[in-house]
Write a protein that holds these residues in place. Structure first.
Motif, PDB file in Angstrom:
ATOM      1  N   VAL A  45       0.862  -1.178   0.000  1.00  0.00           N
ATOM      2  CA  VAL A  45       0.000   0.000   0.000  1.00  0.00           C
ATOM      3  C   VAL A  45       0.897   1.225   0.000  1.00  0.00           C
ATOM      4  O   VAL A  45       1.977   1.206   0.592  1.00  0.00           O
ATOM      5  CB  VAL A  45      -0.931   0.017   1.225  1.00  0.00           C
ATOM      6  N   HIS A  46       0.504   2.264  -0.722  1.00  0.00           N
ATOM      7  CA  HIS A  46       1.152   3.557  -0.551  1.00  0.00           C
ATOM      8  C   HIS A  46       0.166   4.652  -0.931  1.00  0.00           C
ATOM      9  O   HIS A  46      -0.911   4.380  -1.463  1.00  0.00           O
ATOM     10  CB  HIS A  46       2.473   3.652  -1.311  1.00  0.00           C
ATOM     11  N   SER A  90      -3.529   6.087  -9.799  1.00  0.00           N
ATOM     12  CA  SER A  90      -3.096   5.018 -10.692  1.00  0.00           C
ATOM     13  C   SER A  90      -1.598   4.846 -10.502  1.00  0.00           C
ATOM     14  O   SER A  90      -0.900   5.777 -10.123  1.00  0.00           O
ATOM     15  CB  SER A  90      -3.449   5.350 -12.146  1.00  0.00           C
ATOM     16  N   PRO A  91      -1.107   3.637 -10.743  1.00  0.00           N
ATOM     17  CA  PRO A  91       0.302   3.364 -10.472  1.00  0.00           C
ATOM     18  C   PRO A  91       1.232   4.035 -11.481  1.00  0.00           C
ATOM     19  O   PRO A  91       0.923   4.099 -12.670  1.00  0.00           O
ATOM     20  CB  PRO A  91       0.398   1.838 -10.580  1.00  0.00           C
ATOM     21  N   ILE A 130      -2.468  -1.461  -3.171  1.00  0.00           N
ATOM     22  CA  ILE A 130      -3.460  -0.422  -2.910  1.00  0.00           C
ATOM     23  C   ILE A 130      -2.795   0.948  -2.966  1.00  0.00           C
ATOM     24  O   ILE A 130      -1.689   1.134  -2.455  1.00  0.00           O
ATOM     25  CB  ILE A 130      -4.123  -0.662  -1.540  1.00  0.00           C
ATOM     26  N   ILE A 131      -3.492   1.893  -3.597  1.00  0.00           N
ATOM     27  CA  ILE A 131      -3.067   3.296  -3.595  1.00  0.00           C
ATOM     28  C   ILE A 131      -4.209   4.120  -3.014  1.00  0.00           C
ATOM     29  O   ILE A 131      -5.368   3.948  -3.420  1.00  0.00           O
ATOM     30  CB  ILE A 131      -2.726   3.781  -5.022  1.00  0.00           C
ATOM     31  N   VAL A 132      -3.889   4.955  -2.030  1.00  0.00           N
ATOM     32  CA  VAL A 132      -4.892   5.856  -1.456  1.00  0.00           C
ATOM     33  C   VAL A 132      -4.510   7.298  -1.793  1.00  0.00           C
ATOM     34  O   VAL A 132      -3.344   7.603  -2.025  1.00  0.00           O
ATOM     35  CB  VAL A 132      -5.020   5.690   0.083  1.00  0.00           C
ATOM     36  N   CYS A 176      -7.250  -0.585  -5.950  1.00  0.00           N
ATOM     37  CA  CYS A 176      -6.413  -1.768  -5.810  1.00  0.00           C
ATOM     38  C   CYS A 176      -6.000  -2.216  -7.205  1.00  0.00           C
ATOM     39  O   CYS A 176      -6.813  -2.202  -8.135  1.00  0.00           O
ATOM     40  CB  CYS A 176      -7.178  -2.873  -5.097  1.00  0.00           C
ATOM     41  N   PHE A 177      -4.729  -2.578  -7.352  1.00  0.00           N
ATOM     42  CA  PHE A 177      -4.184  -2.929  -8.656  1.00  0.00           C
ATOM     43  C   PHE A 177      -3.429  -4.246  -8.576  1.00  0.00           C
ATOM     44  O   PHE A 177      -2.819  -4.561  -7.545  1.00  0.00           O
ATOM     45  CB  PHE A 177      -3.242  -1.822  -9.147  1.00  0.00           C
TER      46      PHE A 177
END
Ligand SMILES: [Zn+2]
Length: 128
Positions: free
Chosen positions: A75-76, A84-85, A101-103, A114-115
């Protein structure tokens, strides 16, 4: 272990961390952590201290990788709000776990994604 979802309690905690991780000047900065599952539910985060950028946290991560079969992913936060990543994120994802997960701000219940390792969005259930 197949992952069934993430606990609501942890998700709330991740959003809280995203909102409250700041530098000494009060500017929001990224946090990063490793997600752990128990019984197929992601319910723990191990934070990686001193992380400020994707490249930086990737190298920190490799040094601090716990020897642990329950790692589900990472997660970050993206304080800029882009959920988006990045290219650096994708290189990092390929090294740890399956769910990432990216918040982002304003860190409400819907401001997360979530990716999978290749960057494809993934529908992760919220449990509890
Ligand atoms: Zn990122």
């Amino acid at each position: 272990m197949k992952i069934r979802g993430i606990s609501r309690e942890l998700l709330d905690g991740l959003l809280y961390l995203g909102e409250h991780t700041r530098d000494d000047a009060g500017t929001p900065v990224e946090f990063a952590g490793i997600l752990r599952e128990e019984g197929g539910v992601i319910q723990d985060v191990c934070l990686l201290p001193g992380t400020t950028s994707g490249e930086n946290y990737a190298s920190l991560f490799l040094d601090m990788m716990p020897l642990d079969t329950h790692i589900a992913g990472s997660v970050h936060s993206h304080p800029n709000g882009v959920l988006s990543p990045s290219d650096a994120d994708l290189r990092f994802f390929s090294r740890v776990g399956r769910y990432h997960i990216i918040v982002g701000p304003p860190y409400s219940e819907r401001r997360w994604g979530c990716f999978l390792v290749n960057g494809t969005p993934c529908d992760l259930g919220v449990i509890g």
